[in-house]
Each structure stands twice: as structure tokens, then as C-alpha cells.
Enzyme design. Structure first.
Site, PDB file in Angstrom:
ATOM      1  N   GLU A  10       0.887  -1.173   0.000  1.00 11.39           N
ATOM      2  CA  GLU A  10       0.000   0.000   0.000  1.00 11.39           C
ATOM      3  C   GLU A  10       0.911   1.204   0.000  1.00 11.39           C
ATOM      4  O   GLU A  10       1.567   1.483   1.012  1.00 11.39           O
ATOM      5  CB  GLU A  10      -0.834   0.041   1.284  1.00 11.39           C
ATOM      6  CG  GLU A  10      -1.807  -1.074   1.452  1.00 11.39           C
ATOM      7  CD  GLU A  10      -3.024  -0.900   0.598  1.00 11.39           C
ATOM      8  OE1 GLU A  10      -3.332   0.240   0.219  1.00 11.39           O
ATOM      9  OE2 GLU A  10      -3.653  -1.914   0.293  1.00 11.39           O
ATOM     10  N   CYS A  61      -2.576   8.815   3.218  1.00 12.07           N
ATOM     11  CA  CYS A  61      -2.279   8.209   1.924  1.00 12.07           C
ATOM     12  C   CYS A  61      -3.403   8.492   0.926  1.00 12.07           C
ATOM     13  O   CYS A  61      -3.192   8.444  -0.274  1.00 12.07           O
ATOM     14  CB  CYS A  61      -2.091   6.716   2.091  1.00 12.07           C
ATOM     15  SG  CYS A  61      -3.464   5.930   2.948  1.00 12.07           S
TER      16      CYS A  61
HETATM   17  P1  NAP Z   1       8.416   4.865   4.719  1.00  9.63           P
HETATM   18  O1  NAP Z   1       9.597   5.698   4.995  1.00  9.63           O
HETATM   19  O2  NAP Z   1       8.333   4.208   3.416  1.00  9.63           O
HETATM   20  O3  NAP Z   1       8.376   3.803   5.909  1.00  9.63           O
HETATM   21  C1  NAP Z   1       7.328   2.906   6.024  1.00  9.63           C
HETATM   22  C2  NAP Z   1       7.727   1.786   6.971  1.00  9.63           C
HETATM   23  O4  NAP Z   1       8.782   1.040   6.400  1.00  9.63           O
HETATM   24  C3  NAP Z   1       8.254   2.280   8.316  1.00  9.63           C
HETATM   25  O5  NAP Z   1       7.827   1.405   9.331  1.00  9.63           O
HETATM   26  C4  NAP Z   1       9.751   2.199   8.133  1.00  9.63           C
HETATM   27  O6  NAP Z   1      10.454   2.069   9.340  1.00  9.63           O
HETATM   28  C5  NAP Z   1       9.839   0.932   7.324  1.00  9.63           C
HETATM   29  N1  NAP Z   1      11.087   0.751   6.590  1.00  9.63           N
HETATM   30  C6  NAP Z   1      11.740   1.643   5.832  1.00  9.63           C
HETATM   31  N2  NAP Z   1      12.819   1.063   5.275  1.00  9.63           N
HETATM   32  C7  NAP Z   1      12.838  -0.216   5.706  1.00  9.63           C
HETATM   33  C8  NAP Z   1      13.708  -1.326   5.508  1.00  9.63           C
HETATM   34  N3  NAP Z   1      14.786  -1.227   4.732  1.00  9.63           N
HETATM   35  N4  NAP Z   1      13.415  -2.490   6.113  1.00  9.63           N
HETATM   36  C9  NAP Z   1      12.333  -2.611   6.910  1.00  9.63           C
HETATM   37  N5  NAP Z   1      11.489  -1.598   7.142  1.00  9.63           N
HETATM   38  C10 NAP Z   1      11.730  -0.425   6.552  1.00  9.63           C
HETATM   39  O7  NAP Z   1       7.067   5.679   4.876  1.00  9.63           O
HETATM   40  P2  NAP Z   1       6.641   6.669   6.058  1.00  9.63           P
HETATM   41  O8  NAP Z   1       7.500   7.873   5.962  1.00  9.63           O
HETATM   42  O9  NAP Z   1       6.571   5.962   7.375  1.00  9.63           O
HETATM   43  O10 NAP Z   1       5.151   7.001   5.670  1.00  9.63           O
HETATM   44  C11 NAP Z   1       4.807   7.977   4.746  1.00  9.63           C
HETATM   45  C12 NAP Z   1       4.501   7.393   3.394  1.00  9.63           C
HETATM   46  O11 NAP Z   1       3.592   6.308   3.530  1.00  9.63           O
HETATM   47  C13 NAP Z   1       3.831   8.360   2.462  1.00  9.63           C
HETATM   48  O12 NAP Z   1       4.462   8.305   1.233  1.00  9.63           O
HETATM   49  C14 NAP Z   1       2.396   7.855   2.353  1.00  9.63           C
HETATM   50  O13 NAP Z   1       1.747   8.156   1.163  1.00  9.63           O
HETATM   51  C15 NAP Z   1       2.539   6.404   2.562  1.00  9.63           C
HETATM   52  N6  NAP Z   1       1.335   5.815   3.124  1.00  9.63           N
HETATM   53  C16 NAP Z   1       0.585   4.966   2.370  1.00  9.63           C
HETATM   54  C17 NAP Z   1      -0.559   4.392   2.909  1.00  9.63           C
HETATM   55  C18 NAP Z   1      -1.444   3.447   2.126  1.00  9.63           C
HETATM   56  O14 NAP Z   1      -2.347   2.835   2.698  1.00  9.63           O
HETATM   57  N7  NAP Z   1      -1.237   3.284   0.876  1.00  9.63           N
HETATM   58  C19 NAP Z   1      -0.929   4.679   4.213  1.00  9.63           C
HETATM   59  C20 NAP Z   1      -0.138   5.543   4.943  1.00  9.63           C
HETATM   60  C21 NAP Z   1       0.991   6.103   4.384  1.00  9.63           C
HETATM   61  P3  NAP Z   1      11.156   3.311  10.053  1.00  9.63           P
HETATM   62  O15 NAP Z   1      10.110   4.282  10.439  1.00  9.63           O
HETATM   63  O16 NAP Z   1      11.802   2.690  11.240  1.00  9.63           O
HETATM   64  O17 NAP Z   1      12.109   3.890   9.059  1.00  9.63           O
END
Ligand code: NAP
Length: 687
Positions: A261, A300
Site C-alpha cells: 500500500e 495516503c
Molecule cells: P516509509 O519511509 O516508506 O516507511 C514505512 C515503513 O517502512 C516504516 O515502518 C519504516 O520504518 C519501514 N522501513 C523503511 N525502510 C525499511 C527497511 N529497509 N526495512 C524494513 N522496514 C523499513 O514511509 P513513512 O515515511 O513511514 O510514511 C509515509 C509514506 O507512507 C507516504 O508516502 C504515504 O503516502 C505512505 N502511506 C501509504 C498508505 C497506504 O495505505 N497506501 C498509508 C499511509 C501512508 P522506520 O520508520 O523505522 O524507518
């Protein structure tokens, strides 16, 4: 500022593992004033122990429970968390959320538990479920097939984004628990202190069996190094991270289902038939403002692209800006504040950088100086909304490609509903799209042209506005996900979501064998003549396949005339033998409803007994015309049993019994088939 603990704990293998001694901890800052509210670290954490515990303890505990038991467990958990929700609101302030934002996160998450608890009513009282219909696979009727769903034997690993620390966890966990799978939750570090507070409370409640929930707060970059073919991984976050994790070696090599997602560039369209002054114009402005300011646009599903008929661009811009002007920004604990802070100062920087890219091919028409209602306006992660505008959106690539995950949106001019659909699809796949219009024709044209690239669509108008849940709200019973850029995944959607955590297996064998395995009578399976009549048996005494073969009745012209009189159904084929030329009927034909009614007369045992009531008919079919002179009989067979829970101590203990009604004629051929639903008392009233 209150937090559950300054050093967060992971919940692994039945123990709270403190992060205190781990050194190298990551501080979590308050979005409101930049102070450290908690710290966490995953250094040295043994994640393989979490996987082993989930597979060896959590999974067996859950998979042996029936859907009804799992559903009741979800309801108890929802009630438990709801009674303690104020604790979570207290923690939530530090994430920058207003009370309304936190309501979506906390009570929305708990609402998901309630919704999935209620879904148990649509599922059997077994640990497994069936998918679709039984299929006859041979001419002689001795070989058939059915699809069976069993819980996968591993663990659901949920990697979540920072914006909904509670909802993000519960919208997924509710579903995997109902399906019979445990989970390991990895919230985003920035808001993991709120997820941790809820997880601790779930453990403290003792409602879930051991191993059903584990969590890890912090980076946990090795989390996917332990997955195998029994597991399911779900990821919510940025498209870039999602794409990277989907390529993880074990995900690829072991074909681990991976639901993605990701961010998407959702569009809201103002219909071309709407004029300023129409209720829809005002609704549109309200909706866009809401999407830009709720959670500071960190959703999102938030509206990133505002598609407006060219002639209404100025009016829309003016009305939107006027509406945004009225939104007070600041510390949500202060009176009058409607928009809080982004999750962190880093995120403010990130949003500014992304907005600058959008600014390369669109004009910034609104981004006022900040007047923040806060004691620490500089230290908090506050940001005023940014509205961009382009009158040539077909040429403005960045607006369709760059997500600024904050209060940032672009007004775009369009000419004609087809162009609006083309522009909406230039986001290359999104979670949701809305059109505000009162014109069914316009809505129909837009939906047909645009739906293929969107996971959910809302048509907003004066008729539904009051009760509409809005553009940005995914709902438990509707699918959440979207094609292309949105990740190509799908979650929730009621029972559809439950199936993601279960393996679908095509089962083949004799109908009798399949009846025994599926606990549902399969057509052609053995029918055991019941003595006494099935209506004289209590719920516990009835067996799948128990059958009553009735005496017979020869249908007469008088039956047809009488039924026409009683029902008032004088359809020509029943009452006028001279009108049948050019129809499929040879003679006047009995009403299908007569055949079923007569069947009831044949199969019912009328004396008072364990059957409390008949409350409906499913899947009724009239398969062969019945003419006067035909002799019909019925085989009534126990098809399925679903035990019901008592509403209170005084309620009668009972269950639902579905009976297959097979009406056949003198040739042995079936003339009507139906499934009737009855409520049958249990013998043991203590159940
Ligand atoms: P993110 O940086 O992509 O991180 C998402 C999750 O992945 C976090 O728990 C992060 O952990 C983890 N993560 C990152 N790199 C990883 C790796 N190499 N191995 C394991 N886990 C890893 O996104 P975010 O900044 O938290 O959220 C914002 C984004 O999410 C926005 O772009 C938004 O559009 C999107 N979003 C989408 C939805 C949907 O339903 N489609 C819903 C909400 C948000 P850490 O925090 O520890 O880095």
C-alpha cells in the site's frame, strides 16, 4: 507530555524486551515542541525468536479457534481498548494530531476490530471456510470439487507508516486474527510510542491467546530476513521503500505474499455541471479543505490533485483559499486549533522539498506566513497549507508524479469529463478518487472512464453528503488499495481481506467425502434417512447429510387455480393455456412458488418441537416446468449448521440449520432446489 515509557519495549516471544540497555537508541521527538518523548532501538534484537514464537505458539492457538470464537475475541478486545481510549489520546498529542485526527486513528482502529468481529456472522463456526460453490466434475455425479480456505501456518508481518500508528496496525491485525493468523507489527519509528502503548494494553488485557501479537519498535532493517513461505507480509509506506522491500531476497525466493500500500496522487474532481452556489460547490470546497488539513494532509488517501472545470478555476481557488484561511493551525491542545503539526521537523523539510519539485511546473498560489497557536511555534513541526495551480496540467508532469506528504495540493484545469478522467489516471494508479456532482450522467461517464486506475471512488452530492464518510476514509468493509503507483495491493474489504491470510485449496473427491471434510452437504453426497424426522431433532443431534424423504403429491389444475387465487399471481403461463404459443411452456404450468410452498407442506413436521422458526430461503431455483399430472416429492437434507451465541443468560441456546430442499418429479429429475434457513433449539440450554 505523557508517554507510556521513555524507553520503548518490544513485545517478543511473550516478554517485554526493554530497549534501554541497547545503546544506539533513536530518539522520538514531540511534533509539537521537539522534546524527546521516547527512545527506541532494535540493535541486537533477536527477531528470529519472534517468528518462531508466532509460528509455534501464536499460530496453533489461533488456527484451532473457530471464526465465531475469533470474532468474539475481537469484540472483547475492541470493548477493552475503547474503555481505555483516553490513555491513547494522551500519547497521541505528541504525534501532532488534533483530537479529530486521533479519533480517526484510535477510534477508527478500534472500529475496525468491531467491524471484523461482526463479520463472524457471515462465516461458519469452524476454523476453516469454504470459497464459492460446490462444482460437479463428472457426468455420474461421483466426483466433485469445492475450494477450502485454511489459515496460513506462519505469521503476518505488518510494516506500517508513521501517519496512523493505531489504525494502521488494527486495520490489518483485526483481519489476520479473524483469519486465524498471528502478527508481528513494526510501526514506523516516529510514532511507535503510540503503537507500543496500544500493544502493551492488548497484552495486558489477556484477551488474545499467547503469540497472537508481537511488536517491534524501531528500524528493524532485518525484519524480512526471517520470513518464509508460510508468512504474509504487508507494507504501508512510501512507494520507494515498498518497491525495495518487495525485492527482498526471501520474499522473492520463497514466493511470500507481499501486499503493498503506497503513496498515491489521489484526485478530487469538481463536476462540470456544478455551478458556484450549488450545494455541490460548497461540498467540494469543504471536502478538499478537510483532506488538506486533517492529519495535516499526511494521509495516503488525501487529495493531492484538485481537478476543476476550466471556467471555475478562479472561483474554486478563491473559495478554497478563503476556507483554508479560516483553519487555525497550532498545538491541538489549544482552544480553536483545527490543524496540528506534521509528525516531525524532518517531515516538514521533506514536504518543502517535494513541494519545490511540484513548483517547477505549477504556480504556488497560497502558502501564508505561519501564525501558529503554540507556545513553541519554532520548535513544533507546523506548516501552513500550500495550494499550487496549473492551467496546463497535461504538460505538468511533476503534479502527477511527486507526492508531498503534507498539506499540499494542486488545482488543475480540465475541459470535459473525459479529460478529467485522463488527468485522474495520470497519477498512474491511486487509492481513491472522488467526483462531486449531482448529475448521474456525468458521474457515470467519469466512473466508467476512470475506475480502472482507482481502488475506491466516491461520488459526493447533496443526497449523501450528510452521511458520507468522505474522500479520505478507507472503510473496513470496502477494499483499500489501488493499482500501479498505489502498490497494486488490496486490504480490508470485509471477507475479501480475510482471504489474504488463508490458503485457498481446490479440493476434489466424492461428494460424500467432501461433505465430511467441508462440514457442508455437497450435492450428490450420501443422504442418511433420519429417524425421527429432522424437525424433531435438536441442534446437536442433527448431522450433515441427515435427510427426510417425504410422501408425494400429484399436481392438479385445481392446485394452480387455487394458488393463483391465493397469491394473486395471474401470470399468463399459469392461467391462460391459449397464450403459450412461442413460449417454452407446453401447457399451463404450476407457479414455482407453489412448488416450493407445496414442498414445505410435504417436508414440515407440524408438531411443536426444537425448530423455532424458518427465517428465509437462499439460492432458490426452479429448474424444470411442473405441469398438472406431475408427481412431486422432496428430499430435505441438513446442509450446514452454525451455532449461535446467546445474547444474554435468558436467551434460548440455538443454532442456524440450513436445509437443502430438493423437489423432484416422477422421473426423478429435480424441478426446484432451495436452501432454507431455520433456527433450531439446542438440547443443552446451558450452551
Ligand atoms: P516509509 O519511509 O516508506 O516507511 C514505512 C515503513 O517502512 C516504516 O515502518 C519504516 O520504518 C519501514 N522501513 C523503511 N525502510 C525499511 C527497511 N529497509 N526495512 C524494513 N522496514 C523499513 O514511509 P513513512 O515515511 O513511514 O510514511 C509515509 C509514506 O507512507 C507516504 O508516502 C504515504 O503516502 C505512505 N502511506 C501509504 C498508505 C497506504 O495505505 N497506501 C498509508 C499511509 C501512508 P522506520 O520508520 O523505522 O524507518
Amino acid at each position: 507530555m505523557t508517554t507510556s515509557s521513555p524507553f520503548l519495549a518490544h513485545g517478543i516471544a511473550g516478554h517485554l524486551v526493554s530497549t534501554k540497555e541497547n545503546g544506539n537508541s533513536t530518539p522520538i521527538y514531540s511534533a509539537l515542541d521537539g522534546t524527546v518523548v521516547a527512545s527506541t532501538s532494535t540493535e541486537g534484537l533477536d527477531l528470529s525468536a519472534a517468528y518462531t514464537y508466532a509460528r509455534e505458539v501464536g499460530n496453533p492457538n489461533l488456527r484451532k479457534m473457530t471464526f465465531q470464537e475469533r470474532g468474539r475475541m475481537l469484540k472483547r478486545l475492541a470493548l477493552h481498548l475503547h474503555a481505555r481510549k483516553e490513555r491513547f489520546y494522551e500519547v497521541s498529542w505528541s504525534t501532532g494530531a488534533t483530537r479529530t485526527d486521533a479519533w480517526i486513528d484510535i477510534e477508527g482502529g478500534i472500529g475496525n476490530l468491531f467491524s471484523y468481529a461482526s463479520l463472524r456472522r457471515k462465516l461458519p463456526n469452524t476454523p476453516f471456510a469454504l470459497d464459492g460453490e460446490s462444482l460437479g466434475l463428472s457426468k455420474g455425479g461421483t466426483f466433485s470439487g469445492h475450494h477450502i480456505l485454511t489459515p496460513r501456518e506462519g505469521v503476518a508481518v505488518h510494516i506500517n507508516a508513521f501517519n496512523f500508528p493505531v489504525w494502521g496496525m488494527l486495520e490489518k491485525a483485526a483481519v489476520n486474527w479473524l483469519a486465524g493468523m498471528p502478527c508481528i507489527v513494526k510501526p514506523a519509528t516516529a510514532t511507535s510510542h503510540l503503537t507500543e502503548a496500544v500493544c502493551r494494553e492488548i497484552w495486558a488485557s489477556g484477551i488474545l491467546p499467547d503469540g497472537a501479537l508481537q511488536w517491534v519498535c524501531g528500524s528493524a532493517r532485518d525484519i524480512l530476513d526471517h520470513v518464509d513461505e508460510r508468512d504474509v507480509v504487508t507494507f504501508t509506506g512510501s512507494a520507494a521503500t515498498g518497491r525495495k522491500l518487495r525485492q527482498a531476497p526471501r520474499i522473492q525466493a520463497l514466493s511470500v505474499p507481499f501486499n503493498l500500500e503506497a503513496d498515491s496522487l489521489n484526485a478530487a474532481v469538481l463536476g462540470a455541471t456544478v455551478e458556484p452556489g450549488d450545494p455541490e460547490f460548497e461540498l467540494f470546497i469543504k471536502e478538499v479543505r478537510k483532506e488538506m488539513t486533517v492529519k495535516c494532509g499526511q494521509k495516503c488517501t488525501a487529495v493531492r490533485r484538485i481537478l476543476v472545470p476550466r471556467h471555475l478555476m478562479d472561483a474554486t481557488q478563491e473559495a478554497l483559499i478563503a476556507s483554508l484561511e479560516r483553519t487555525a493551525i497550532g498545538d491541538p491542545r489549544k482552544e480553536g486549533v483545527r490543524m496540528g503539526a506534521l509528525v516531525s521537523k524532518d517531515q516538514v523539510e521533506e514536504v518543502r522539498n517535494q513541494a519545490a519539485k511540484i513548483g517547477r511546473d505549477a504556480d504556488l498560489v497560497y502558502h501564508p506566513e505561519g501564525q501558529f497557536l503554540s507556545d513553541a511555534p519554532e520548535a513544533g513541526a507546523f506548516l501552513t497549507p500550500m495550494v499550487f495551480r496549473t492551467d496546463r496540467p497535461m504538460d505538468a508532469a511533476a503534479c502527477h508524479e511527486v507526492e508531498a506528504f503534507g498539506p499540499v495540493s494542486t488545482l488543475m484545469a480540465y475541459d470535459g469529463v473525459e479529460e478529467a478522467a485522463v488527468l485522474a489516471k495520470m497519477g498512474r494508479g491511486s487509492l481513491c478518487c472522488s467526483i462531486t456532482t449531482h448529475s448521474p450522467k456525468e458521474a457515470q461517464d467519469f466512473v466508467y472512464n476512470a475506475a480502472s486506475m482507482h481502488g475506491r471512488m466516491l461520488v459526493l452530492d447533496r443526497d449523501c453528503a450528510k452521511e458520507s464518510t468522505g474522500h479520505g476514509s478507507p472503510l473496513p468493509l470496502l477494499v483499500h488499495g489501488g493499482p500501479g503507483r498505489a502498490g497494486g495491493g488490496e486490504e480490508m474489504g470485509g471477507i475479501r481481506g480475510v482471504k489474504h491470510y488463508m490458503q485457498r485449496t481446490a479440493l476434489q473427491g466424492s461428494p460424500t467425502m467432501l461433505s465430511a471434510i467441508t462440514q457442508q452437504y455437497q450435492p450428490g453426497g450420501a443422504q442418511i434417512e433420519s429417524e425421527p424426522h429432522v424437525f424433531r431433532k435438536h441442534f446437536e443431534e442433527l448431522e450433515i447429510g441427515d435427510t427426510v424423504t417425504t410422501h408425494k403429491h400429484t399436481v392438479t389444475e385445481a392446485d394452480i387455480v387455487n394458488f393463483a387465487n391465493v397469491s394473486g399471481d395471474n401470470f399468463y403461463a399459469h392461467v391462460d393455456a391459449t397464450s403459450l404459443d412461442g413460449t417454452i411452456f407446453e401447457r399451463r404450468v404450476a407457479h414455482g412458488y407453489f412448488v416450493l410452498s407445496k414442498a414445505a407442506g410435504l417436508f414440515v413436521d407440524p408438531k411443536k418441537g426444537p425448530v423455532l422458526l424458518n427465517y428465509g430461503i437462499e439460492e432458490a431455483r426452479f429448474t424444470k416446468p411442473v405441469y398438472p399430472g406431475a408427481t412431486i416429492g422432496v428430499r430435505l437434507t441438513v446442509k450446514e449448521k452454525i451455532a449461535q451465541e446467546k445474547r444474554d443468560a435468558d436467551d434460548i441456546a440455538k443454532g442456524i440449520v440450513k436445509f437443502l430442499v430438493d423437489v423432484y418429479d416422477e422421473t426423478g429429475e429435480t424441478v426446484a432446489l432451495a436452501t432454507i434457513l431455520t433456527m433450531v433449539k439446542m438440547k443443552n440450554q446451558a450452551d
